[in-house]
Motif scaffolding. Structure first.
Motif, PDB file in Angstrom:
ATOM      1  N   ARG A 243       0.836  -1.192   0.000  1.00 47.08           N
ATOM      2  CA  ARG A 243       0.000   0.000   0.000  1.00 47.08           C
ATOM      3  C   ARG A 243       0.873   1.245   0.000  1.00 47.08           C
ATOM      4  O   ARG A 243       1.926   1.280   0.632  1.00 47.08           O
ATOM      5  CB  ARG A 243      -0.902   0.012   1.236  1.00 47.08           C
ATOM      6  CG  ARG A 243      -1.832  -1.180   1.331  1.00 47.08           C
ATOM      7  CD  ARG A 243      -2.493  -1.169   2.693  1.00 47.08           C
ATOM      8  NE  ARG A 243      -3.447  -2.249   2.860  1.00 47.08           N
ATOM      9  CZ  ARG A 243      -3.127  -3.456   3.345  1.00 47.08           C
ATOM     10  NH1 ARG A 243      -1.879  -3.736   3.672  1.00 47.08           N
ATOM     11  NH2 ARG A 243      -4.059  -4.373   3.498  1.00 47.08           N
TER      12      ARG A 243
ATOM     13  N   GLN B 187      -2.024  14.060  -4.487  1.00 47.04           N
ATOM     14  CA  GLN B 187      -3.091  13.167  -4.938  1.00 47.04           C
ATOM     15  C   GLN B 187      -3.020  12.881  -6.442  1.00 47.04           C
ATOM     16  O   GLN B 187      -3.060  11.731  -6.879  1.00 47.04           O
ATOM     17  CB  GLN B 187      -4.420  13.843  -4.615  1.00 47.04           C
ATOM     18  CG  GLN B 187      -5.613  12.959  -4.719  1.00 47.04           C
ATOM     19  CD  GLN B 187      -6.786  13.586  -3.962  1.00 47.04           C
ATOM     20  OE1 GLN B 187      -6.611  14.122  -2.876  1.00 47.04           O
ATOM     21  NE2 GLN B 187      -7.954  13.533  -4.534  1.00 47.04           N
TER      22      GLN B 187
ATOM     23  N   THR C 208      -2.028  -0.604  -3.737  1.00 41.26           N
ATOM     24  CA  THR C 208      -3.195   0.234  -3.503  1.00 41.26           C
ATOM     25  C   THR C 208      -2.716   1.619  -3.066  1.00 41.26           C
ATOM     26  O   THR C 208      -1.601   1.771  -2.556  1.00 41.26           O
ATOM     27  CB  THR C 208      -4.119  -0.363  -2.421  1.00 41.26           C
ATOM     28  OG1 THR C 208      -3.364  -0.461  -1.217  1.00 41.26           O
ATOM     29  CG2 THR C 208      -4.623  -1.731  -2.813  1.00 41.26           C
TER      30      THR C 208
ATOM     31  N   TYR D 200       0.835   5.524   0.586  1.00 41.44           N
ATOM     32  CA  TYR D 200       0.119   6.635   1.216  1.00 41.44           C
ATOM     33  C   TYR D 200       0.836   7.948   0.936  1.00 41.44           C
ATOM     34  O   TYR D 200       2.070   8.009   0.911  1.00 41.44           O
ATOM     35  CB  TYR D 200       0.058   6.440   2.738  1.00 41.44           C
ATOM     36  CG  TYR D 200      -0.684   5.190   3.128  1.00 41.44           C
ATOM     37  CD1 TYR D 200      -2.074   5.190   3.225  1.00 41.44           C
ATOM     38  CD2 TYR D 200       0.013   4.016   3.387  1.00 41.44           C
ATOM     39  CE1 TYR D 200      -2.758   4.033   3.569  1.00 41.44           C
ATOM     40  CE2 TYR D 200      -0.666   2.854   3.728  1.00 41.44           C
ATOM     41  CZ  TYR D 200      -2.058   2.861   3.817  1.00 41.44           C
ATOM     42  OH  TYR D 200      -2.730   1.727   4.146  1.00 41.44           O
TER      43      TYR D 200
ATOM     44  N   GLN E  30      -3.676   5.558  -1.292  1.00 42.60           N
ATOM     45  CA  GLN E  30      -4.604   6.271  -0.429  1.00 42.60           C
ATOM     46  C   GLN E  30      -4.012   7.592   0.043  1.00 42.60           C
ATOM     47  O   GLN E  30      -2.807   7.700   0.265  1.00 42.60           O
ATOM     48  CB  GLN E  30      -4.937   5.390   0.779  1.00 42.60           C
ATOM     49  CG  GLN E  30      -6.169   5.854   1.529  1.00 42.60           C
ATOM     50  CD  GLN E  30      -6.435   4.989   2.750  1.00 42.60           C
ATOM     51  OE1 GLN E  30      -6.180   3.787   2.745  1.00 42.60           O
ATOM     52  NE2 GLN E  30      -6.939   5.621   3.809  1.00 42.60           N
TER      53      GLN E  30
END
Ligand code: ZN
Ligand code: ZN
Length: 352
Positions: free
Chosen positions: A49, A57, A68, A51, A70
């Motif tokens: 993941r 963004q 993934t 972040y 986030q």
């Protein structure tokens, strides 16, 4: 990119870790492609993941692959996603890339998890260059070689070290970006291996050391050449030939299975034999990649054994206080049978 994360996950198993918090931005870039300046990855044995915060963004969507993604609202470590590491007892952290402040935040969030300093996991993966990475480094070196050729035309009496350093920076920025602040060291300044450029003006008879490199799509080049303005003084001319001979001896030893310290020894023993060993006070070379200094090391204390895909510099130097110095640095890739030199700039003694 996925395969890099996969290789890291295999390494986690071997190191008996449930996961790794990747804090180093270069390591993050290597694993998922992200080039922004705030990010964190949590890689466990079966998931990965990424972040970041609101500012990145869009960049995240464009760049991050293989895991993934986030956006977290507050500090990445203050808001550390505890659920990602549920059930994990041993979690690796990159202590050289983690501030004490962030380490404390992590500890507060993960009271029952043992945080294990695991600095070199991604560094070990980064060490072995894929053919595409070697191609980028080759390109970075081509840009460097071309710039060096043009630079020689600017070496004239009265020009300052700063003028030349500025020229290097400007030209690199035009095509790529500088990988580090270039070294331009003339006359007695060349006796300092990592001299900072000054306002000293070049004079006939000066020795001038240039250490320069650029970054091409993230990958660095690193080269040193030593030239003379006018006729080289006899002592430094002799030193030049010995440094070059030491470098050639070291280059000839490079192949898979050879210890980094033996490559270093090949140059060092030669310089010892000709009475210059005591003026060669640093290691012979270092790995290069996304950073200018990475694994493996070629130095007397190195424990590294060369493998195909290693990219290393070979840079013996002799520094004579008050007089000047000579360093010659090439960057080579270790192949199955030896090495291929990525540096093309000639090494004959230039008297400009
Ligand atoms: Zn260098
Ligand atoms: Zn170097």
């Amino acid at each position: 990119m996925v395969s890099r994360i996969g290789r890291l996950q295999k390494l986690l198993g071997r190191e008996n870790l449930g996961g790794l918090v990747v804090s180093g931005l270069t390591n993050i870039r290597y694993l998922c492609g992200y080039t922004g300046s705030n990010g964190m990855m949590v890689v466990t044995r079966n998931r990965a993941r990424f972040y970041t915060d609101f500012r990145y963004q869009e960049q995240m969507k464009k760049e991050v692959r293989g895991c993934t993604r986030q956006v977290l609202k507050r500090d990445l470590y203050h808001d550390f996603p505890v659920k990602d590491v549920r059930g994990i007892r041993r979690l690796g952290v990159e202590s050289t890339n983690l501030t004490l402040h962030r380490f404390r935040l992590l500890r507060r969030r993960l009271k029952r998890v043992r945080l294990v300093p695991s600095n070199d996991l991604v560094l070990r993966l980064r060490r072995t260059k894929e053919p595409a990475e070697v191609a980028l480094m080759k390109k970075a070196q081509q840009v460097t070689d071309r710039l060096f050729r043009r630079l020689l035309d600017l070496v004239k009496p009265g020009v300052t070290e700063r003028d030349l350093a500025l020229e290097i920076e400007i030209e690199f920025r035009r095509q790529a970006e500088p990988a580090f602040v270039p070294i331009v060291a003339s006359g007695p300044n060349a006796a300092q291996p990592h001299a900072r450029y000054s306002d000293r003006r070049l004079r006939p008879g000066d020795v001038i050391t240039f250490d320069l490199g650029c970054r091409w799509h993230g990958y660095c080049s690193d080269m040193t050449r030593t030239v003379f303005l006018g006729k080289a003084p006899a002592r430094l001319r002799a030193v030049y030939h010995h440094v070059l001979a030491a470098q050639e001896r070291a280059l000839a030893t490079i192949r898979p299975g050879v210890a980094g310290k033996w490559v270093d020894a090949a140059a060092r023993e030669y310089l010892d034999r000709v009475g210059l060993g005591k003026f060669f006070g640093h290691g012979l070379g270092h790995g290069v990649g996304l950073e200018v200094h990475e694994l493996p090391n070629l130095s007397p204390n190195s424990k590294d054994i060369l493998e195909p895909g290693d990219v290393v510099t070979v840079e013996p130097g002799v520094y004579l206080p008050g007089l000047g110095g000579v360093r010659i640095e090439d960057m080579v890739v270790v192949t199955k049978t030896g090495c291929a030199n990525l540096t093309r700039s000639p090494k004959r003694l230039w008297e400009l």
